[in-house]
Write a protein that holds these residues in place. Sequence first.
Motif, short mmCIF file in Angstrom:
data_model
loop_
_atom_site.label_atom_id
_atom_site.label_comp_id
_atom_site.label_asym_id
_atom_site.label_seq_id
_atom_site.Cartn_x
_atom_site.Cartn_y
_atom_site.Cartn_z
N VAL A 78 0.70 -1.24 -0.01
CA VAL A 78 0.03 0.18 0.15
C VAL A 78 0.79 1.16 0.04
O VAL A 78 0.62 2.25 -0.69
N ARG A 79 2.10 1.19 0.84
CA ARG A 79 2.90 2.69 0.89
C ARG A 79 3.55 2.71 -0.43
O ARG A 79 3.77 3.71 -0.64
N ALA A 80 3.69 1.78 -1.34
CA ALA A 80 4.08 2.14 -2.47
C ALA A 80 3.09 2.46 -3.83
O ALA A 80 3.56 2.89 -4.81
N LEU A 81 1.84 2.47 -3.49
CA LEU A 81 1.00 3.10 -4.42
C LEU A 81 0.93 4.69 -4.27
O LEU A 81 1.42 5.44 -3.47
N PRO A 82 0.24 5.30 -5.54
CA PRO A 82 0.13 6.69 -5.66
C PRO A 82 -0.67 7.05 -4.45
O PRO A 82 -1.37 6.45 -3.84
N ALA A 83 -0.81 8.31 -4.35
CA ALA A 83 -1.54 8.97 -3.34
C ALA A 83 -3.20 8.67 -3.46
O ALA A 83 -3.68 8.30 -4.83
N GLY A 84 -3.67 8.60 -2.29
CA GLY A 84 -5.12 8.17 -2.21
C GLY A 84 -5.41 7.77 -0.67
O GLY A 84 -4.83 6.99 -0.14
N TYR A 97 -8.96 -10.33 -15.55
CA TYR A 97 -9.44 -9.11 -14.62
C TYR A 97 -8.77 -7.84 -14.81
O TYR A 97 -9.55 -6.63 -14.92
N VAL A 98 -7.61 -7.53 -15.61
CA VAL A 98 -6.83 -6.67 -15.99
C VAL A 98 -7.07 -5.87 -17.27
O VAL A 98 -7.16 -4.74 -17.53
N ASP A 99 -7.71 -6.91 -18.15
CA ASP A 99 -7.89 -6.60 -19.67
C ASP A 99 -9.09 -5.70 -19.61
O ASP A 99 -10.20 -5.77 -18.72
N GLN A 100 -9.01 -4.15 -20.34
CA GLN A 100 -10.07 -3.48 -20.39
C GLN A 100 -10.75 -3.27 -21.80
O GLN A 100 -11.43 -2.56 -22.14
N SER A 101 -10.38 -4.27 -22.81
CA SER A 101 -10.90 -4.45 -23.92
C SER A 101 -12.36 -4.64 -24.06
O SER A 101 -13.00 -5.14 -23.17
N SER A 121 -3.95 -15.40 -10.65
CA SER A 121 -4.78 -14.61 -10.16
C SER A 121 -3.92 -13.15 -9.59
O SER A 121 -2.85 -13.44 -9.23
N VAL A 122 -4.69 -12.01 -9.48
CA VAL A 122 -3.93 -10.85 -8.83
C VAL A 122 -4.97 -10.39 -7.91
O VAL A 122 -6.12 -10.53 -7.83
N LEU A 123 -4.20 -9.81 -7.21
CA LEU A 123 -4.87 -8.99 -6.03
C LEU A 123 -4.81 -7.49 -6.39
O LEU A 123 -3.54 -6.98 -6.47
N MET A 124 -5.78 -6.81 -6.43
CA MET A 124 -5.74 -5.24 -6.93
C MET A 124 -5.54 -4.25 -5.81
O MET A 124 -6.61 -4.45 -4.79
N LEU A 125 -5.07 -3.44 -5.76
CA LEU A 125 -5.03 -2.36 -4.88
C LEU A 125 -5.04 -1.18 -5.53
O LEU A 125 -3.95 -0.80 -6.50
N ASP A 126 -5.90 -0.13 -5.72
CA ASP A 126 -6.54 0.78 -6.22
C ASP A 126 -6.64 2.18 -5.61
O ASP A 126 -7.59 2.15 -4.71
N PRO A 127 -5.65 2.86 -5.38
CA PRO A 127 -5.72 4.11 -4.58
C PRO A 127 -7.05 5.22 -5.12
O PRO A 127 -6.92 5.32 -6.13
N ALA A 172 2.27 -7.98 -10.56
CA ALA A 172 2.25 -8.79 -11.85
C ALA A 172 1.69 -7.99 -13.08
O ALA A 172 1.83 -8.32 -14.14
N ALA A 173 0.87 -6.93 -12.63
CA ALA A 173 0.39 -5.98 -14.06
C ALA A 173 0.12 -4.73 -13.67
O ALA A 173 -0.19 -4.52 -12.34
N ALA A 174 -0.14 -3.86 -14.47
CA ALA A 174 -0.57 -2.51 -14.29
C ALA A 174 -1.23 -2.09 -15.69
O ALA A 174 -1.08 -2.65 -16.55
N ARG A 175 -2.02 -0.92 -15.30
CA ARG A 175 -2.96 -0.83 -16.62
C ARG A 175 -2.24 0.91 -16.87
O ARG A 175 -1.87 1.83 -16.05
N GLU A 176 -1.99 1.14 -18.23
CA GLU A 176 -1.32 2.54 -18.49
C GLU A 176 -2.39 3.43 -18.23
O GLU A 176 -3.41 3.46 -18.62
N GLY A 177 -2.01 4.57 -17.56
CA GLY A 177 -2.67 5.63 -17.20
C GLY A 177 -3.64 5.33 -15.91
O GLY A 177 -4.45 6.32 -15.69
N ASP A 178 -3.35 4.24 -15.17
CA ASP A 178 -4.37 3.74 -14.12
C ASP A 178 -3.33 3.81 -12.79
O ASP A 178 -2.44 2.98 -13.10
N ASP A 179 -3.94 4.29 -11.63
CA ASP A 179 -3.11 4.03 -10.64
C ASP A 179 -3.11 2.70 -9.97
O ASP A 179 -2.24 2.35 -9.10
N ALA A 180 -4.20 2.06 -10.34
CA ALA A 180 -4.34 0.50 -9.70
C ALA A 180 -2.96 -0.19 -9.87
O ALA A 180 -2.31 -0.13 -11.01
N ARG A 181 -2.71 -1.17 -9.07
CA ARG A 181 -1.56 -2.11 -9.30
C ARG A 181 -2.07 -3.21 -8.95
O ARG A 181 -3.07 -3.74 -8.22
N PHE A 182 -1.74 -4.39 -9.56
CA PHE A 182 -2.19 -5.78 -9.47
C PHE A 182 -1.00 -6.74 -9.08
O PHE A 182 0.09 -7.00 -9.78
#
Length: 237
Positions: A78-84, A97-101, A121-127, A172-182
Amino acid sequence: MKRRKASPTGLGVLLAAAVVGLIAALWTWTAPGDLARWRAAPDGRGVELHLLDNGFHTDLAVPRAALEARGGPLAEAVRALPAGDWILIGWGDAKFYVDQSPMESRLPDGARAFFRPGNASVLMLDPAQRDPRALFAEDGRRSFRLTPDGFEALGAHIEASLDLSSGAPRIAAAREGDDARFFASRETFSIAHLCNHWTAGVLNAAGLPVRPFRSIVSSELMAAIDRAELDTAAPRA
């Protein structure tokens, strides 16, 4: 005197009755919780959380400060995530889960995620900066306040899902322009263990009684919280 053999029709009826009985048992099966741990005292102590439901999938909104105060690998992530001030927490298949198409192009991959054993599988942490009550209307949100013990159990259950084989949480994954981390999870995704099943397990660890079989749908988790509210409501004078 010879014993008469059971007819194929009779065996079929018995088998059908057994299947119906099994389905009924699964449908009504409730994993017991601990409502004393689940619901914080009315003096305001404890940690407020929100269950967010988009109609198919559920996320938990958890105060960032409370997660960081626990310490451990989850707090490190959590500490490594962007602000929120809030962290939205969800779980799902590492690819689907990560795909946005568009959904129509993802149906074959959805079938793979449901029915192939051993999916990662992945655990999403989204600030999130805004209060979840401003992001989700009441019909798609349930707010609740956990005791300190309940919150610790919830945090420990979430943390136990992280893949710590490298010694620390691993993105394991991230989305471009998205603060969420997987973050990589040690669990596997399948029709028998979907995202809402995972969230049901987290809530059950915090003390909420849940119906695991019914938790395939997000609305069942909302209903479980509603039932707990009724069960723990103070009697009227």
